[in-house]
Design an enzyme around this catalytic site. Structure first.
Site, PDB file in Angstrom:
ATOM      1  CG  HIS A   1      -2.141  -0.696   1.178  1.00  0.00           C
ATOM      2  ND1 HIS A   1      -2.733  -1.276   2.288  1.00  0.00           N
ATOM      3  CD2 HIS A   1      -2.975  -0.956   0.140  1.00  0.00           C
ATOM      4  CE1 HIS A   1      -3.864  -1.869   1.931  1.00  0.00           C
ATOM      5  NE2 HIS A   1      -4.027  -1.689   0.636  1.00  0.00           N
TER       6      HIS A   1
ATOM      7  CB  CYS B   1      -2.768   0.514   8.852  1.00  0.00           C
ATOM      8  SG  CYS B   1      -1.569   0.196   7.558  1.00  0.00           S
TER       9      CYS B   1
END
Length: 288
Positions: A181, A281
């Site tokens: 990511h 996150c």
């Protein structure tokens, strides 16, 4: 063509101004590593749910001590990665672009977050048609979204985000599966204003050669992280423009940020990292 951002290396440290933020987080009540969908996950290794909960609680409380608002969504049984709220939405000017996950294990999370936004008064909520893992791959600079692709989010989702959110989107390609990511390899330290460009930190080796050239051109004063910073999820940080929340192991990056006038704030995310997650996150920013 996007113009190069002007230099701001010599800015006074006193100009690092924190801005109050609003975050959405999800307690890791059902945290587990029951499957492996990234290189950091190993189901054979034990997970301490109590420790994960304590680390998450301290992260939440740190944001509140810094003056930010934190709202919470109720976790759901059978969705151990729901704690990673950043993957579930992108919110700019009150408009919400939801998520569509690549891994089947995470697909149900998207609808729980969609319902949360609707139940909390958001009516401009759009769910994507392409794979889109939200702030996991979208970083808002104040002027544009830096958008990652290569492992999770479809490149076509970048154009979809631009159309739905009405802001420019710049595509960047990730090439190291450990940094699957964008938010594991890059984060925004301070957003652009009328008088100042955005300032970012990133790990160059996580990106393709072309993406590295783009980043160097647009952000010549970026803070560059090294392998040690990246491996402890130092680039999965959260900044309010002055205070920068980082994993406790990211000491080298913290020193470089302090030299640029930021205030490092350390968080222990060692248990959450077993699922490939860090401070960012766990943190979905709601921008009204």
């Amino acid at each position: 063509m996007i113009a190069t951002e002007p230099s701001h290396t010599l800015r006074s440290m006193n100009l690092r101004v924190p801005l109050t933020r609003r975050y959405l987080m999800c307690p890791p009540r059902y945290f587990a590593v029951d499957y492996a969908i990234n290189p950091w996950m190993d189901p054979s290794q034990p997970v301490d749910v109590g420790r994960a909960m304590a680390q998450w609680t301290e992260l939440r409380d740190t944001y509140r001590r810094l003056g930010h608002t934190v709202e919470e969504i109720e976790p759901q049984p059978g969705l151990p990665d729901m704690v990673f709220a950043a993957n579930s939405g992108t919110v700019i000017d009150g408009r919400v672009l939801g998520a569509r996950f690549r891994a089947k294990e995470r697909v149900p999370e998207a609808d729980h977050y969609r319902r949360w936004f609707l139940e909390h008064g958001y009516r401009d909520v759009v769910m994507p048609s392409r794979i889109n893992e939200a702030e996991g791959d979208f970083a808002w600079t104040g002027r544009m979204i830096l958008a990652g692709t290569g492992f999770r989010t479809d490149p076509e989702a970048h154009a979809e985000a631009q159309e739905i959110l009405g802001v420019p989107v710049l595509s960047l390609r990730l090439v190291d599966p450990r940094y699957y990511h964008l938010d594991t390899a890059l984060f925004v330290l301070s957003e652009a204003t009328e008088s100042r460009p955005a300032h970012i930190a990133y790990y160059p080796e996580a990106f393709s050669a072309g993406s590295r050239r783009v980043l160097a051109r647009l952000f010549p004063d970026a803070v560059l992280a090294d392998a040690a910073d990246a491996e402890c999820f130092g680039l999965n940080g959260v900044s309010d423009g002055r205070n920068v929340v980082l994993p406790v192991e990211a000491t080298g990056l913290a020193d470089r940020l302090a030299g640029q006038g930021y205030e490092p704030v350390f968080a222990d995310i060692s248990e959450l990292r077993k699922a490939g997650g860090g401070p960012k996150c766990c943190t979905l920013e709601i921008r009204k």
